[in-house]
Design a protein around this motif. Sequence first.
Motif, PDB file in Angstrom:
ATOM      1  N   ARG A 176       0.825  -1.202   0.000  1.00  0.00           N
ATOM      2  CA  ARG A 176       0.000   0.000   0.000  1.00  0.00           C
ATOM      3  C   ARG A 176       0.865   1.260   0.000  1.00  0.00           C
ATOM      4  NH1 ARG A 176      -5.036   0.432  -0.346  1.00  0.00           N
ATOM      5  NH2 ARG A 176      -5.404   1.466   1.631  1.00  0.00           N
ATOM      6  N   GLU A 177       1.982   1.187   0.716  1.00  0.00           N
ATOM      7  CA  GLU A 177       2.873   2.348   0.736  1.00  0.00           C
ATOM      8  C   GLU A 177       3.501   2.574  -0.638  1.00  0.00           C
ATOM      9  OE1 GLU A 177       5.689   1.988   3.931  1.00  0.00           O
ATOM     10  OE2 GLU A 177       4.057   1.981   5.422  1.00  0.00           O
ATOM     11  N   LEU A 178       3.837   1.455  -1.293  1.00  0.00           N
ATOM     12  CA  LEU A 178       4.375   1.588  -2.651  1.00  0.00           C
ATOM     13  C   LEU A 178       3.360   2.261  -3.560  1.00  0.00           C
ATOM     14  CD1 LEU A 178       6.058  -1.881  -3.363  1.00  0.00           C
ATOM     15  CD2 LEU A 178       7.199   0.308  -2.968  1.00  0.00           C
ATOM     16  N   GLN A 179       2.115   1.860  -3.419  1.00  0.00           N
ATOM     17  CA  GLN A 179       1.062   2.453  -4.263  1.00  0.00           C
ATOM     18  C   GLN A 179       0.883   3.932  -3.965  1.00  0.00           C
ATOM     19  OE1 GLN A 179      -2.252  -0.093  -3.236  1.00  0.00           O
ATOM     20  NE2 GLN A 179      -1.811  -1.531  -4.882  1.00  0.00           N
ATOM     21  N   GLU A 180       0.926   4.253  -2.667  1.00  0.00           N
ATOM     22  CA  GLU A 180       0.709   5.645  -2.267  1.00  0.00           C
ATOM     23  C   GLU A 180       1.764   6.578  -2.857  1.00  0.00           C
ATOM     24  OE1 GLU A 180      -1.451   6.743   0.790  1.00  0.00           O
ATOM     25  OE2 GLU A 180      -2.578   5.043  -0.034  1.00  0.00           O
ATOM     26  N   GLU A 181       2.997   6.090  -2.920  1.00  0.00           N
ATOM     27  CA  GLU A 181       4.047   6.996  -3.387  1.00  0.00           C
ATOM     28  C   GLU A 181       4.095   7.086  -4.916  1.00  0.00           C
ATOM     29  OE1 GLU A 181       7.758   5.276  -1.881  1.00  0.00           O
ATOM     30  OE2 GLU A 181       7.959   4.155  -3.747  1.00  0.00           O
ATOM     31  N   ALA A 182       3.247   6.348  -5.584  1.00  0.00           N
ATOM     32  CA  ALA A 182       3.275   6.365  -7.055  1.00  0.00           C
ATOM     33  C   ALA A 182       1.861   6.532  -7.594  1.00  0.00           C
ATOM     34  CB  ALA A 182       3.897   5.074  -7.579  1.00  0.00           C
ATOM     35  N   ARG A 183       1.321   7.705  -7.398  1.00  0.00           N
ATOM     36  CA  ARG A 183      -0.098   7.898  -7.689  1.00  0.00           C
ATOM     37  C   ARG A 183      -0.447   7.890  -9.178  1.00  0.00           C
ATOM     38  NH1 ARG A 183      -3.577   8.384  -3.952  1.00  0.00           N
ATOM     39  NH2 ARG A 183      -2.854   8.657  -1.810  1.00  0.00           N
ATOM     40  N   ARG A 184       0.553   8.174 -10.011  1.00  0.00           N
ATOM     41  CA  ARG A 184       0.250   8.184 -11.447  1.00  0.00           C
ATOM     42  C   ARG A 184       0.429   6.804 -12.083  1.00  0.00           C
ATOM     43  NH1 ARG A 184      -0.595  10.759 -15.271  1.00  0.00           N
ATOM     44  NH2 ARG A 184       1.149  10.142 -16.557  1.00  0.00           N
ATOM     45  N   GLU A 185       0.803   5.873 -11.277  1.00  0.00           N
ATOM     46  CA  GLU A 185       1.064   4.551 -11.812  1.00  0.00           C
ATOM     47  C   GLU A 185      -0.200   3.970 -12.455  1.00  0.00           C
ATOM     48  OE1 GLU A 185       4.562   2.243  -9.744  1.00  0.00           O
ATOM     49  OE2 GLU A 185       2.643   1.834  -8.819  1.00  0.00           O
ATOM     50  N   GLY A 186      -0.016   3.348 -13.593  1.00  0.00           N
ATOM     51  CA  GLY A 186      -1.165   2.773 -14.290  1.00  0.00           C
ATOM     52  C   GLY A 186      -1.753   3.732 -15.306  1.00  0.00           C
ATOM     53  N   MET A 187      -1.322   4.997 -15.241  1.00  0.00           N
ATOM     54  CA  MET A 187      -1.859   5.984 -16.185  1.00  0.00           C
ATOM     55  C   MET A 187      -0.930   6.150 -17.391  1.00  0.00           C
ATOM     56  SD  MET A 187      -4.678   6.690 -14.754  1.00  0.00           S
ATOM     57  CE  MET A 187      -5.373   8.177 -15.478  1.00  0.00           C
ATOM     58  N   PHE A 188       0.133   5.400 -17.421  1.00  0.00           N
ATOM     59  CA  PHE A 188       1.051   5.479 -18.571  1.00  0.00           C
ATOM     60  C   PHE A 188       1.590   4.074 -18.840  1.00  0.00           C
ATOM     61  CE2 PHE A 188       3.258   6.292 -14.601  1.00  0.00           C
ATOM     62  CZ  PHE A 188       4.260   5.343 -14.639  1.00  0.00           C
ATOM     63  N   GLY A 189       2.338   3.952 -19.925  1.00  0.00           N
ATOM     64  CA  GLY A 189       2.947   2.658 -20.239  1.00  0.00           C
ATOM     65  C   GLY A 189       2.304   2.017 -21.454  1.00  0.00           C
ATOM     66  N   ILE A 190       2.652   0.757 -21.623  1.00  0.00           N
ATOM     67  CA  ILE A 190       2.211   0.027 -22.815  1.00  0.00           C
ATOM     68  C   ILE A 190       0.758  -0.416 -22.661  1.00  0.00           C
ATOM     69  CG2 ILE A 190       2.512  -2.255 -23.850  1.00  0.00           C
ATOM     70  CD1 ILE A 190       4.464  -0.407 -25.010  1.00  0.00           C
ATOM     71  N   SER A 191       0.001  -0.292 -23.736  1.00  0.00           N
ATOM     72  CA  SER A 191      -1.423  -0.622 -23.665  1.00  0.00           C
ATOM     73  C   SER A 191      -1.680  -2.086 -24.010  1.00  0.00           C
ATOM     74  CB  SER A 191      -2.219   0.269 -24.617  1.00  0.00           C
ATOM     75  OG  SER A 191      -2.157  -0.267 -25.923  1.00  0.00           O
TER      76      SER A 191
ATOM     77  N   ASP B  69      14.184   8.147 -24.848  1.00  0.00           N
ATOM     78  CA  ASP B  69      14.536   7.535 -23.564  1.00  0.00           C
ATOM     79  C   ASP B  69      13.527   6.471 -23.166  1.00  0.00           C
ATOM     80  OD1 ASP B  69      12.732   9.591 -23.372  1.00  0.00           O
ATOM     81  OD2 ASP B  69      13.284  10.114 -21.314  1.00  0.00           O
ATOM     82  N   THR B  70      12.274   6.675 -23.560  1.00  0.00           N
ATOM     83  CA  THR B  70      11.273   5.646 -23.265  1.00  0.00           C
ATOM     84  C   THR B  70      11.582   4.383 -24.050  1.00  0.00           C
ATOM     85  OG1 THR B  70       9.661   7.421 -23.066  1.00  0.00           O
ATOM     86  CG2 THR B  70       8.792   5.188 -23.184  1.00  0.00           C
ATOM     87  N   ARG B  71      11.896   4.563 -25.345  1.00  0.00           N
ATOM     88  CA  ARG B  71      12.192   3.388 -26.149  1.00  0.00           C
ATOM     89  C   ARG B  71      13.382   2.621 -25.573  1.00  0.00           C
ATOM     90  NH1 ARG B  71      11.297   4.208 -31.458  1.00  0.00           N
ATOM     91  NH2 ARG B  71      12.157   6.181 -31.063  1.00  0.00           N
ATOM     92  N   LYS B  72      14.357   3.380 -25.116  1.00  0.00           N
ATOM     93  CA  LYS B  72      15.550   2.766 -24.567  1.00  0.00           C
ATOM     94  C   LYS B  72      15.188   1.937 -23.322  1.00  0.00           C
ATOM     95  CE  LYS B  72      20.161   4.099 -23.152  1.00  0.00           C
ATOM     96  NZ  LYS B  72      20.171   4.661 -21.804  1.00  0.00           N
ATOM     97  N   ARG B  73      14.372   2.546 -22.484  1.00  0.00           N
ATOM     98  CA  ARG B  73      13.958   1.868 -21.260  1.00  0.00           C
ATOM     99  C   ARG B  73      13.181   0.591 -21.593  1.00  0.00           C
ATOM    100  NH1 ARG B  73      10.481   2.777 -16.790  1.00  0.00           N
ATOM    101  NH2 ARG B  73       8.966   3.716 -18.197  1.00  0.00           N
ATOM    102  N   TYR B  74      12.263   0.683 -22.546  1.00  0.00           N
ATOM    103  CA  TYR B  74      11.455  -0.483 -22.921  1.00  0.00           C
ATOM    104  C   TYR B  74      12.340  -1.591 -23.492  1.00  0.00           C
ATOM    105  CZ  TYR B  74       7.159   2.305 -22.432  1.00  0.00           C
ATOM    106  OH  TYR B  74       6.125   3.064 -21.965  1.00  0.00           O
ATOM    107  N   LEU B  75      13.332  -1.187 -24.302  1.00  0.00           N
ATOM    108  CA  LEU B  75      14.207  -2.203 -24.884  1.00  0.00           C
ATOM    109  C   LEU B  75      15.047  -2.878 -23.811  1.00  0.00           C
ATOM    110  CD1 LEU B  75      15.252  -0.556 -28.266  1.00  0.00           C
ATOM    111  CD2 LEU B  75      13.791  -2.558 -27.921  1.00  0.00           C
ATOM    112  N   GLU B  76      15.410  -2.101 -22.803  1.00  0.00           N
ATOM    113  CA  GLU B  76      16.149  -2.703 -21.690  1.00  0.00           C
ATOM    114  C   GLU B  76      15.302  -3.750 -20.974  1.00  0.00           C
ATOM    115  OE1 GLU B  76      18.967   0.836 -20.361  1.00  0.00           O
ATOM    116  OE2 GLU B  76      17.773   0.017 -18.690  1.00  0.00           O
ATOM    117  N   PHE B  77      14.038  -3.396 -20.759  1.00  0.00           N
ATOM    118  CA  PHE B  77      13.135  -4.378 -20.143  1.00  0.00           C
ATOM    119  C   PHE B  77      13.114  -5.667 -20.942  1.00  0.00           C
ATOM    120  CE2 PHE B  77      10.346  -0.721 -18.414  1.00  0.00           C
ATOM    121  CZ  PHE B  77      11.063  -0.710 -17.222  1.00  0.00           C
TER     122      PHE B  77
END
Length: 643
Positions: A408-423, A463-471
């Motif tokens: 829950r603490e992890l979720q609280e500190e990342a409020r925008r999580e889930g609003m971006f990323g791969i669809s 930078d996003t593409r780079k990050r995704y390719l790293e994943f």
Amino acid sequence: MSEDSRKFTDLIEKDRAQREGIEWRGSFLEYLEKVKEDPHTPKLAHARMHEMVTRHGMTDVRETGDSRLQRLYGDEPVRVYNFFKDEFFGIERTISQIVRYFHSAALQGEESRQVLYLMGPVGAGKSSLIEKLKRGLEDMDPVFAIEGCPMAEEPLHLIPSHLRKEFEKMLGVRIEGELCPVCRWRLKEEYQGRYEDVPIVTVPFSRHDRRGIGVVPPVDPNNQDTSVLIGSEDISKLDMYSEGDPRVLDLNGAFNVGNRGMTEFIEVFKNEAEYLHTMITATQEKFISAPGRHGTVYVDAVIVAHSNEAEWQKFKGDHTNEAILDRIVVIKVPYNLRLSEEVKIYEKMLHSSGFRAHIAPHTLEVASIFAILTRLEPTSKCDLVTKLRLYDGEEVVEKGKPLKINVRELQEEARREGMFGISTRFIMKSLDNALADSPEGINPINVREALISMVKGADLPDDTRKRYLEFLQDTLHKLYLEILEKEITKAFVYSFEEQAESLFQNYLDHAEAYVNKTRVKDRNTGEELQPDDSFLKSIEEQIAIVGSAADGFRQEVMAYLWAASRRGEKVSYQSYEPLKEAIEKKLMSSVRDMSRVITKARTRDEEQMKKYTDLVNALLERGYDENSAEVVLRYAANNLWKD
Ligand SMILES: Nc1ncnc2c1ncn2[C@@H]1O[C@H](COP(=O)(O)OP(=O)(O)O)[C@@H](O)[C@H]1O
Ligand SMILES: [Mg+2]
């Protein structure tokens, strides 16, 4: 008649009888009797919607008995609704908020006069949620309406205002709303004001018949004619009727159509302010204007709008929109962030698209891991893969101990999580691409490749593409090799679970004797033996418990398992996560050499050949087909066991 035709006929007749049982036609007077019998008959739109989503039941997450869900939601009052359960995954919080809105609106709270607005990134399920509501409305019993009313309006509108108080008392209902111009005219001209005689019928909702479900697509901004919303005057009828005769009206706008059900605004903020004002008036006042000079029309509908966050932010940033903002209930529809639920999303989508090709084990998991990694915000508390596991309700082991991080603490500190990323759509497309390239079927390896080439070709910031390719090229590569090694071990080790269980029992016997400074009784010979320290160590070193840490670890294991068995839980090698990991690794290391030789060998002698065939067969039993078994074994040979 053949057996089959009889079955068909039975089904058809049964359905017809049931439908006829629901259909009804009578006078308004008879309708009043019906209402008297059951005062719930004339429900307003929000109340019907609330009944629709709750009538199949629900479970409080605190009572689901699912410890993963409980860890994720804690004491938050989140419910799982059966209405949505089989089609929506990992967005319980969003769905709970939607139902809460319907609930307050059903009680005629302020929400009943506000727009329900779903905001979230593309492919998060906004349209599907609304689609589900529409299907639900079609499945509900029909509403009672004045026959021939272009808006299928509530018959109680026929009661003149001076009698309403009295009727409300007699019927035990509240009467809201006014007759539409067409019914007003017909009552006067056709029924000479004798409203008790007006015929009432049942009207089912149907998208195709445009009844009960109105949709407003984003309109060309140069042509925002409000007739899409409120209908129009039929010019061809203007000569037939005198001025002011409402029979010229075509009340077929989205608000007319959606009356008693819902009206949906797709990508709502693409529309001009004038549209939005009509929308807001309809929600707030429950009136829209009639086309031409025909006064106003009462409407009762759940008004639902949706768009992505960028449009929302733009709209919100314009202060001239304040009045509108005040009348919107915003509900976020973020991407799901739970791995196991993400897999279910693709299973559902593949199933409904009639995907027939073979899907090797862990394929959707690999794609889902990637999707979720892109949706997470980094944290100082742990790495991203750990976060992903914690979000899935897993226990994560670090240095021989379960990691104590509050989700829950992890979720609280990342409020925008889930609003971006791969669809979800991006992932589906890559599954399709993988299949197009290898029609034999999809597997973790060709899907990862398809994802890599999609990311390379996607329109993304560098930078996003780079990050995704790293994943994909790094994180996922390693993760998949871990998964694969475990998979091959399980296929290799005859009855893996049993062997793990027996290692576990042995470990317990010896650790217990060690901790209590007693001896171990050999199960076969009855001999009393010293606890076997080197055996204990061979397990513990798998998770880097060495030296003085061993004593503490053995005590923790005993304490944990003792507490678990006192709670009445069945104790197994899987009970205590760190020990489970150690045991699985021990088994893996015991077959590592053999795995390597067998999978890598270019030519196999007879015994090796047999082992290889057994291995392939074991993989087939685990859900692989010949092709994918061969692909993953080749991949393991090339990547897993470095020389
Ligand atoms: N959490 C989820 N649970 C189930 N299906 C989902 C979920 N999120 C997305 N989907 C699926 O992904 C696809 C795209 O969703 P859609 O409703 O069109 O998204 P949006 O309207 O938000 O762009 C649909 O098939 C939808 O069912
Ligand atoms: Mg959509």
